[in-house]
Design a protein around this motif. Sequence first.
Motif, PDB file in Angstrom:
ATOM      1  N   VAL A  51     -26.787  38.381  66.097  1.00 48.01           N
ATOM      2  CA  VAL A  51     -27.373  39.691  66.375  1.00 48.01           C
ATOM      3  C   VAL A  51     -27.299  40.539  65.112  1.00 48.01           C
ATOM      4  N   THR A  52     -28.197  41.482  64.992  1.00 46.73           N
ATOM      5  CA  THR A  52     -28.170  42.373  63.837  1.00 46.73           C
ATOM      6  C   THR A  52     -28.123  43.824  64.291  1.00 46.73           C
ATOM      7  N   LEU A  53     -27.246  44.583  63.692  1.00 45.71           N
ATOM      8  CA  LEU A  53     -27.135  45.997  64.023  1.00 45.71           C
ATOM      9  C   LEU A  53     -28.172  46.837  63.293  1.00 45.71           C
ATOM     10  N   ASP A  54     -29.067  46.192  62.544  1.00 40.37           N
ATOM     11  CA  ASP A  54     -30.254  46.883  62.046  1.00 40.37           C
ATOM     12  C   ASP A  54     -31.262  47.097  63.170  1.00 40.37           C
ATOM     13  N   ASP A  55     -31.101  46.358  64.266  1.00 37.29           N
ATOM     14  CA  ASP A  55     -31.944  46.522  65.456  1.00 37.29           C
ATOM     15  C   ASP A  55     -31.395  47.684  66.282  1.00 37.29           C
ATOM     16  N   PRO A  56     -32.167  48.768  66.476  1.00 40.80           N
ATOM     17  CA  PRO A  56     -31.653  49.938  67.200  1.00 40.80           C
ATOM     18  C   PRO A  56     -31.156  49.622  68.602  1.00 40.80           C
ATOM     19  N   ALA A  57     -31.814  48.701  69.293  1.00 38.74           N
ATOM     20  CA  ALA A  57     -31.395  48.375  70.655  1.00 38.74           C
ATOM     21  C   ALA A  57     -30.038  47.670  70.651  1.00 38.74           C
ATOM     22  N   VAL A  58     -29.857  46.755  69.722  1.00 34.23           N
ATOM     23  CA  VAL A  58     -28.578  46.041  69.599  1.00 34.23           C
ATOM     24  C   VAL A  58     -27.485  47.016  69.187  1.00 34.23           C
ATOM     25  N   GLN A  59     -27.793  47.900  68.246  1.00 37.72           N
ATOM     26  CA  GLN A  59     -26.814  48.877  67.796  1.00 37.72           C
ATOM     27  C   GLN A  59     -26.395  49.803  68.929  1.00 37.72           C
ATOM     28  N   ALA A  60     -27.346  50.160  69.809  1.00 41.93           N
ATOM     29  CA  ALA A  60     -27.029  51.044  70.928  1.00 41.93           C
ATOM     30  C   ALA A  60     -26.007  50.397  71.861  1.00 41.93           C
ATOM     31  N   VAL A  61     -26.151  49.088  72.092  1.00 40.51           N
ATOM     32  CA  VAL A  61     -25.187  48.385  72.941  1.00 40.51           C
ATOM     33  C   VAL A  61     -23.820  48.355  72.274  1.00 40.51           C
ATOM     34  N   ALA A  62     -23.797  48.072  70.991  1.00 39.15           N
ATOM     35  CA  ALA A  62     -22.524  48.010  70.263  1.00 39.15           C
ATOM     36  C   ALA A  62     -21.807  49.350  70.281  1.00 39.15           C
ATOM     37  N   LEU A  63     -22.555  50.426  70.194  1.00 38.09           N
ATOM     38  CA  LEU A  63     -21.947  51.757  70.180  1.00 38.09           C
ATOM     39  C   LEU A  63     -21.497  52.201  71.561  1.00 38.09           C
ATOM     40  N   SER A  64     -22.267  51.837  72.583  1.00 45.56           N
ATOM     41  CA  SER A  64     -21.960  52.322  73.927  1.00 45.56           C
ATOM     42  C   SER A  64     -20.947  51.452  74.670  1.00 45.56           C
ATOM     43  N   ASP A  65     -20.941  50.158  74.382  1.00 47.73           N
ATOM     44  CA  ASP A  65     -20.033  49.253  75.091  1.00 47.73           C
ATOM     45  C   ASP A  65     -19.517  48.184  74.126  1.00 47.73           C
ATOM     46  N   PRO A  66     -18.668  48.581  73.186  1.00 46.02           N
ATOM     47  CA  PRO A  66     -18.196  47.616  72.176  1.00 46.02           C
ATOM     48  C   PRO A  66     -17.399  46.474  72.778  1.00 46.02           C
ATOM     49  N   GLY A  67     -16.700  46.722  73.894  1.00 49.56           N
ATOM     50  CA  GLY A  67     -15.930  45.658  74.530  1.00 49.56           C
ATOM     51  C   GLY A  67     -16.815  44.531  75.025  1.00 49.56           C
ATOM     52  N   PHE A  68     -17.920  44.880  75.675  1.00 50.48           N
ATOM     53  CA  PHE A  68     -18.878  43.861  76.093  1.00 50.48           C
ATOM     54  C   PHE A  68     -19.512  43.185  74.885  1.00 50.48           C
ATOM     55  N   PHE A  69     -19.856  43.982  73.890  1.00 52.96           N
ATOM     56  CA  PHE A  69     -20.579  43.477  72.733  1.00 52.96           C
ATOM     57  C   PHE A  69     -19.839  42.328  72.054  1.00 52.96           C
ATOM     58  N   VAL A  70     -18.535  42.453  71.876  1.00 52.67           N
ATOM     59  CA  VAL A  70     -17.795  41.432  71.127  1.00 52.67           C
ATOM     60  C   VAL A  70     -17.500  40.191  71.947  1.00 52.67           C
ATOM     61  N   THR A  71     -17.740  40.228  73.261  1.00 54.34           N
ATOM     62  CA  THR A  71     -17.465  39.058  74.105  1.00 54.34           C
ATOM     63  C   THR A  71     -18.743  38.364  74.565  1.00 54.34           C
ATOM     64  N   GLN A  72     -19.900  38.801  74.076  1.00 53.61           N
ATOM     65  CA  GLN A  72     -21.176  38.285  74.594  1.00 53.61           C
ATOM     66  C   GLN A  72     -21.434  36.827  74.253  1.00 53.61           C
ATOM     67  N   ALA A  73     -20.745  36.286  73.247  1.00 51.34           N
ATOM     68  CA  ALA A  73     -21.036  34.909  72.830  1.00 51.34           C
ATOM     69  C   ALA A  73     -20.269  33.863  73.617  1.00 51.34           C
ATOM     70  N   ASP A  74     -19.335  34.287  74.454  1.00 50.66           N
ATOM     71  CA  ASP A  74     -18.496  33.355  75.217  1.00 50.66           C
ATOM     72  C   ASP A  74     -17.782  32.400  74.257  1.00 50.66           C
ATOM     73  N   GLU A  75     -18.013  31.098  74.365  1.00 51.63           N
ATOM     74  CA  GLU A  75     -17.316  30.116  73.541  1.00 51.63           C
ATOM     75  C   GLU A  75     -17.988  29.890  72.192  1.00 51.63           C
ATOM     76  N   ARG A  76     -19.137  30.514  71.986  1.00 50.30           N
ATOM     77  CA  ARG A  76     -19.865  30.308  70.734  1.00 50.30           C
ATOM     78  C   ARG A  76     -19.410  31.318  69.674  1.00 50.30           C
ATOM     79  N   MET A  77     -19.834  31.091  68.453  1.00 51.49           N
ATOM     80  CA  MET A  77     -19.531  32.032  67.389  1.00 51.49           C
ATOM     81  C   MET A  77     -20.496  33.215  67.461  1.00 51.49           C
ATOM     82  N   LEU A  78     -19.957  34.416  67.373  1.00 48.77           N
ATOM     83  CA  LEU A  78     -20.780  35.617  67.345  1.00 48.77           C
ATOM     84  C   LEU A  78     -20.991  36.035  65.894  1.00 48.77           C
TER      85      LEU A  78
END
Length: 419
Positions: A51-78
């Motif tokens: 994912v790229t935080l240059d994307d406004p939609a992705v950045q909005a998720v990271a800013l509003s719910d960082p806990g969800f954001f960092v766990t979205q990859a499950d067992e994969r590398m984020l």
Amino acid sequence: MNSPQPFSRHLEPQLSEALADTPVIVIQGARQVGKSTLAGWLADQRESVLVTLDDPAVQAVALSDPGFFVTQADERMLVVDEAQRAPGIILPLKATVDRDRRPGRFLLTGSADLLQVKGIGDSLAGRAEAFDLWPLSQGELARRTNPEDFVTWLLETPAIADSERLVPEVVLRGGYPEVQGRSETRARAWFESYATRLADHDARELAGGGYSDQLRALLSILAASGQHEVVRARLARELSVAENTVAAYLRTATIMRLITHVPSWGRSLRGRAAKRPKTSLNDTGFAASLTGFTARHSVSIGGREFYGALVEQFVALEIAKQRAWSATSYRIHHYRDTDGLEVDLILELADGRLVAIEVKSATDINEKAWRNVERFRDRFHDREVIGVCLYAGDRSWRLHDWLHVLPITSLWQHEGATP
């Protein structure tokens, strides 16, 4: 026309090795040096979510719910590109790593020194390893299969061999991927736009208002000086700002990886060693474009001095790039003392040996070119000193068991050659 294929990066093996034993890897470097391309290549080699935080939609998720954001990859590398845009993800990232310390869980890139960005809540000490990605090295530009490693070659090989002459176009092109293959005019236009965007947008976002007008001017002043010791009071006068404001500007440019510093080597047996670092832009092509300096100027009477400063900067940057993958561990310094002795580069090896390097932009030199290296060795006779005079010609020779005169191009054209 731009190069049709992305350049391979010599840092890739070190990154892959680190991903095998470290939970968080950070690739940091200036805008447009190739971080996203390298991160994408690494992501393709393993199961991952990019994912790229240059994307406004992705950045909005990271800013509003960082806990969800960092766990979205499950067992994969984020893989998070431009992670400095959402500093709030760092604390949740730390928490999830502390619960699960599997290696290679996160790969972050940042167009700033990520852990110095305002709002970062933790250093990630013991959990993360950071790697600096520079503009392309000359070996990468030449698409060398084996990474160039000048220092190791110098220490291990006993004979001599000639190389090519250094041409001004190599120094003035620099290593930014986007300008490779462009005309001189188009490269200058790209750098002008690049500097303006950095000042108007990135610096403002990173450090708040008030930086836009002065950062562009700061970069131009530094570009016009090559690699030099910055006197903040003088720089403040040139910018018409307070000295503490200059310090803030320099810190911002450093965090953005736009400028680099070579510290002084601090030991002096006689006199007092200078303590100021030498500062320069991160690329000689960038510096030449901001000053309007061309290959034609490099052979003019008025342009020779500045070209010499650019060549010294060019050598220091190439050696700094190689340090990331060299088989030999070394730290880079310069030396100057109040007795008038000055050496362009001092490389301090892990075993205490010193490599003293003088850089000359001329294609023909005499014994005056390496005199300061000899004086340095005489002064610090209790240390083992290996002397090198790098110049723009094509011949190599060894004057003593410890002193080498080598073409600057041997920095990357040494495979199969012996000094």
